[in-house]
Design a protein around this motif. Sequence first.
Motif, short mmCIF file in Angstrom:
data_model
loop_
_atom_site.label_atom_id
_atom_site.label_comp_id
_atom_site.label_asym_id
_atom_site.label_seq_id
_atom_site.Cartn_x
_atom_site.Cartn_y
_atom_site.Cartn_z
N PRO A 249 20.34 -5.28 12.95
CA PRO A 249 21.09 -6.19 11.98
C PRO A 249 21.10 -5.48 10.57
N TYR A 250 22.11 -5.80 9.92
CA TYR A 250 22.36 -5.40 8.72
C TYR A 250 22.68 -6.38 7.59
N LEU A 251 22.73 -7.71 7.93
CA LEU A 251 22.68 -8.91 7.31
C LEU A 251 21.31 -9.51 7.34
N TYR A 252 20.64 -9.88 6.42
CA TYR A 252 19.44 -10.60 6.61
C TYR A 252 19.28 -11.84 6.23
N GLY A 253 18.40 -12.75 6.62
CA GLY A 253 18.37 -13.89 6.02
C GLY A 253 17.81 -15.09 7.00
N GLY A 254 18.26 -16.60 7.06
CA GLY A 254 17.76 -17.36 7.68
C GLY A 254 18.74 -17.05 9.02
N MET A 255 18.14 -17.97 10.16
CA MET A 255 18.62 -18.06 11.35
C MET A 255 18.50 -16.95 12.20
N MET A 256 18.73 -15.83 11.71
CA MET A 256 18.65 -14.49 12.48
C MET A 256 17.30 -14.03 12.67
N ILE A 257 16.34 -14.79 12.20
CA ILE A 257 14.78 -14.22 12.37
C ILE A 257 14.04 -14.90 13.31
N TYR B 114 4.59 -12.03 5.17
CA TYR B 114 5.02 -11.15 3.97
C TYR B 114 5.11 -9.64 4.07
N GLU B 115 4.81 -9.26 5.34
CA GLU B 115 4.64 -7.60 5.45
C GLU B 115 6.16 -7.14 6.48
N ASP B 116 6.40 -8.09 7.03
CA ASP B 116 7.62 -7.67 8.07
C ASP B 116 8.35 -8.86 8.62
N SER B 117 9.44 -8.56 9.49
CA SER B 117 10.02 -9.74 10.06
C SER B 117 10.43 -9.30 11.63
N THR B 118 10.70 -10.13 12.19
CA THR B 118 11.04 -9.91 13.79
C THR B 118 12.68 -10.53 13.99
N TRP B 119 13.33 -10.16 14.96
CA TRP B 119 14.86 -10.82 14.97
C TRP B 119 14.92 -11.68 16.02
N HIS B 120 15.81 -12.69 15.80
CA HIS B 120 16.36 -13.80 16.91
C HIS B 120 16.93 -12.91 18.12
N ASP B 121 16.93 -13.72 19.06
CA ASP B 121 17.77 -13.28 20.40
C ASP B 121 19.37 -12.95 19.91
N PHE C 177 22.57 -11.32 14.65
CA PHE C 177 23.70 -10.85 13.93
C PHE C 177 24.51 -12.02 13.03
N GLU C 178 24.02 -13.18 12.95
CA GLU C 178 24.72 -14.43 12.37
C GLU C 178 23.79 -14.90 11.56
N ALA C 179 23.36 -14.19 10.31
CA ALA C 179 22.47 -14.54 9.18
C ALA C 179 23.18 -15.60 8.48
N GLY C 180 22.18 -16.39 8.11
CA GLY C 180 22.61 -17.63 7.29
C GLY C 180 23.19 -18.64 7.83
N THR C 181 23.83 -19.61 7.16
CA THR C 181 24.50 -20.84 7.98
C THR C 181 25.61 -20.31 8.45
N PRO C 182 25.95 -20.41 9.66
CA PRO C 182 26.94 -19.71 10.37
C PRO C 182 28.36 -20.46 10.29
N VAL C 183 29.38 -19.93 10.85
CA VAL C 183 30.78 -20.55 10.74
C VAL C 183 30.99 -21.72 12.07
N ILE C 184 30.30 -22.76 11.45
CA ILE C 184 30.06 -23.67 12.53
C ILE C 184 31.14 -24.26 13.03
#
Length: 411
Positions: free
Chosen positions: A252-260, A265-272, A277-284
């Motif tokens: 992904p190139y957009l990071y934040g909530g929901m996509m993780i 503190y060292e790293d993150s992994t991504w959601h399914d 690819f839908e970071a943050g509050t999406p277009v519900i």
Amino acid sequence: MSESEPLDVERIREDFPILEREFRGEQLVYLDNAATSQTPDPVVDAISHYYRHTNANVHRGLHHLSQEASIAYEEAHDRVAEFIGAEGREEVVFTKNATEAVNTVAYAWGLAELGPGDEIVLTEMDHHATLVTWQQLAKKTGADVKFIRVDEEGYLDVDHARELITDDTAMVSMIHVSNTLGTINPVEAIGEIAHDHDALYFVDGAQSVPHMPVDVQAMDADFFAFSGHKMCGPTGIGVLYGKERLLEEMQPYLYGGMMIEKVTYEDSTWHDLPWKFEAGTPVIAQGIALAEACDYLDDIGMENVQRHGEELAEYAYDRLSEFEDIDILGPPGDDRAALVSFNLDGVHAHDASEILNEYAVAVRAGDHCTQPLHDKLGIPSSTRASFYIYNTKAEVDKLVAALDEARQLFA
């Protein structure tokens, strides 16, 4: 309505109360559908129902409203996947528009995969959304950009495509239907050439999905993008289709909530998929409404939608061809999508649009986000009339009559 039946346009128009508006005593004739279609009551109702009854954030709460919203939002992905022939929701990413969908691929795939010596092949009729995105990405990565020629009739030169697409080509990106010329491009043929050279293939479907049946698997597109607001849906939502294996490989190139999935503190992994690819509050609300737009168009029948739009475009082409002082861009009337771009001799497109507006005829004037194509054609701009399910031949006649007023004014 079953497929291959004439549209009941008067019945359809009842779902679009905006078409009853009048300006200076003239009823609105809305012929700017290639920019944005109007939104029918069922889609507006879907938005209203969400905000009145289900408004909550998705994938974050255990309470009833959040669960309802999450289910509706997920099912919207399923519905859109079905509408375009994708295998499932994993291949459907909601973005804020088609432009963001293109940028998602450019930055999530292109930055990692492209470099000096790689080639990106576009077409001379591409919309700025794709042309500028790949152009600027090429500057960042050192890749080269090439353009498939457009011939004098407004068709892509497929033989030239065969010359341009080589083993050095990494991405071929092209518009499915030209928003300026009305050309319906041979996406399957170009895609086959791309894949023969192990290049990926991106299709801009912003002008095709609203107007014709689309099957992304049948055309074997690796990526496909379109917008909701051109297909009876709301503004603020676009769709990126991608083959699941490609989306899985991309970062992904957009990071934040929901996509993780997990954050330390060292790293993150991504959601399914598609959520990574839908970071943050999406277009519900927009996603739920887009699913309703898919239902609305399917109830009419996409073959019926296509036939109606192409019949109106052919009728407009024939009517405009009656006048020697009107120059029409693109292919013949019987071989184009639901739009006609033209110029009236001695009248700038912006002036023509202003005069048409005096008669409540809404068209688009300018370069239609295809400035390089207009430069190639040797014209600064053009006037575009674009049609949809609620337009009629009588409205085309009003367009022609209003153009006659412009002709006389500038004589």
